[in-house]
Design a protein around this motif. Structure first.
Motif, PDB file in Angstrom:
ATOM      1  N   LEU A 142       7.223  -6.969  -7.002  1.00  0.00           N
ATOM      2  CA  LEU A 142       8.325  -6.230  -6.392  1.00  0.00           C
ATOM      3  C   LEU A 142       8.394  -6.563  -4.909  1.00  0.00           C
ATOM      4  O   LEU A 142       7.396  -6.438  -4.195  1.00  0.00           O
ATOM      5  N   ASP A 144      10.328  -4.961  -2.030  1.00  0.00           N
ATOM      6  CA  ASP A 144      11.124  -3.777  -1.728  1.00  0.00           C
ATOM      7  C   ASP A 144      11.788  -3.960  -0.366  1.00  0.00           C
ATOM      8  O   ASP A 144      11.147  -3.840   0.680  1.00  0.00           O
ATOM      9  N   VAL A 147      12.766  -0.183   2.021  1.00  0.00           N
ATOM     10  CA  VAL A 147      11.721   0.755   2.433  1.00  0.00           C
ATOM     11  C   VAL A 147      12.258   1.766   3.437  1.00  0.00           C
ATOM     12  O   VAL A 147      11.901   2.950   3.400  1.00  0.00           O
ATOM     13  N   GLN A 169       4.001  -6.251   2.481  1.00  0.00           N
ATOM     14  CA  GLN A 169       3.374  -5.669   1.286  1.00  0.00           C
ATOM     15  C   GLN A 169       2.059  -6.354   0.914  1.00  0.00           C
ATOM     16  O   GLN A 169       1.352  -5.871   0.021  1.00  0.00           O
ATOM     17  N   ARG A 182      14.415  -4.777  -4.813  1.00  0.00           N
ATOM     18  CA  ARG A 182      15.058  -3.483  -4.604  1.00  0.00           C
ATOM     19  C   ARG A 182      15.905  -3.527  -3.336  1.00  0.00           C
ATOM     20  O   ARG A 182      15.392  -3.778  -2.244  1.00  0.00           O
ATOM     21  N   ASP A 252      13.629   2.190  -8.569  1.00  0.00           N
ATOM     22  CA  ASP A 252      13.143   3.226  -7.659  1.00  0.00           C
ATOM     23  C   ASP A 252      11.785   3.768  -8.107  1.00  0.00           C
ATOM     24  O   ASP A 252      10.884   3.981  -7.285  1.00  0.00           O
ATOM     25  N   ALA A 255       9.161   1.217  -7.295  1.00  0.00           N
ATOM     26  CA  ALA A 255       8.857   1.192  -5.864  1.00  0.00           C
ATOM     27  C   ALA A 255       7.948   2.354  -5.482  1.00  0.00           C
ATOM     28  O   ALA A 255       7.016   2.191  -4.670  1.00  0.00           O
ATOM     29  N   CYS A 258       4.413   1.585  -6.799  1.00  0.00           N
ATOM     30  CA  CYS A 258       3.791   0.532  -5.995  1.00  0.00           C
ATOM     31  C   CYS A 258       3.295   1.090  -4.660  1.00  0.00           C
ATOM     32  O   CYS A 258       2.188   0.781  -4.201  1.00  0.00           O
ATOM     33  N   TYR A 264       1.805  -4.296  -5.188  1.00  0.00           N
ATOM     34  CA  TYR A 264       3.170  -4.699  -5.486  1.00  0.00           C
ATOM     35  C   TYR A 264       3.233  -5.824  -6.519  1.00  0.00           C
ATOM     36  O   TYR A 264       4.282  -6.437  -6.710  1.00  0.00           O
TER      37      TYR A 264
END
Length: 289
Positions: A142, A144, A147, A169, A182, A252, A255, A258, A264
């Protein structure tokens, strides 16, 4: 004519190939994915669907406001109920997996077959859902990008966005991985509001990294980032790179997990129903930690 500057995998795995970048998911990649499972925590990446009964209201399953699943109830015996369902596979409110035949280029379907011979009234004869009917298991990562909140309307996601997320990450996307992104936007369109999307620069990065599968809450921007060019994710990623796409993923929850675990990367399993000859099919991807 093919643009030589665009990522292209046509011919890379032979004239009869139907897997595209799923060829990058080797036994070693699956073993690496299995090694990601340490706690047993898991989360679904699929949007929930509440069917609409076929007998109520206007029948318009292709619209955003209608459910992607239309249901008709029947009774087959004493105390026995059954369903007949009509599914709109490529729907913004249904998490689904795009087969390579979903997109054609200059009248041809990957890896160079005439579209009229592949997409027929009797079903899809090549590069259809048959290719991944056995399921997909690989390492997922992932990135993201939301954030600090949803990306700005019309934001073009670039390779720099991806690499900044990797550093933040502490994770790296490797060959054969599934990339989950995301953006912080719902999968359904926002009338009158430009939505963010993946740029060609980001797709070129996926090609260099050897991404096998893409999943995201949003994919191509609406309206297009470049109305005169091909759509980056569908036209180039799916159409030319032959990279299957999981559209309208629910990320979501992923996330949040994670962030809780401080990890992640995970094992991603995608088990579509074994329905052959389609351009796409609903799926329930599962991330396992």
């Amino acid at each position: 004519m093919t643009d030589p500057d665009l990522p292209d995998n046509w011919g890379r795995w032979g004239a009869d190939d139907e897997l595209g970048t799923l060829n990058l998911i080797t036994d070693d990649v699956r073993a690496r994915a299995a090694a990601e499972v340490r706690t047993g925590r898991w989360v679904s990446l699929a949007l929930p669907i509440t069917p609409n009964p076929m007998i109520s209201g206007p029948f318009a399953p292709e619209t955003v406001d209608a459910s992607p699943v239309q249901q008709f109830m029947s009774h087959t015996g004493v105390g026995v109920a059954a369903d007949l369902v009509l599914v709109t596979n490529h729907h913004a409110r249904s998490t689904h997996l795009d087969a390579l035949a979903h997109w054609s280029h200059d009248g041809e379907v990957y890896p160079g077959r005439p579209r009229e011979q592949v997409v027929t009234a009797a079903g899809v004869t090549h590069a259809s859902t048959s290719a991944f009917a056995a399921g997909i298991v690989t390492r997922g990562v992932l990135l993201d990008l939301a954030v600090e909140g949803p990306l700005a309307p019309g934001h073009a996601v670039t390779s720099q966005d991806f690499e900044e997320a990797e550093r933040r990450q502490g994770v790296e996307v490797r060959e054969g991985d599934a990339l989950v992104v995301r953006l912080g936007w719902p999968s359904t369109p926002f009338p009158g509001t430009p939505t963010p999307g993946i740029s060609l620069d980001a797709v070129r990065w996926m090609h260099r990294r050897g991404v096998a599968l893409f999943a995201g809450d949003k994919g191509d921007a609406h309206p297009p980032l470049d109305p005169a060019g091909p759509s980056p994710l569908h036209g180039v990623g799916l159409g030319r790179m032959a990279m299957p796409l999981i559209d309208a993923a629910e990320v979501d929850g992923l996330a949040a997990l994670c962030a809780e675990l401080g990890r992640y990367s995970f094992m991603l399993t995608v088990a579509p129903p074994r329905v052959h000859g389609l351009t796409g099919v609903p799926v329930n991807p599962t991330a396992v930690f």
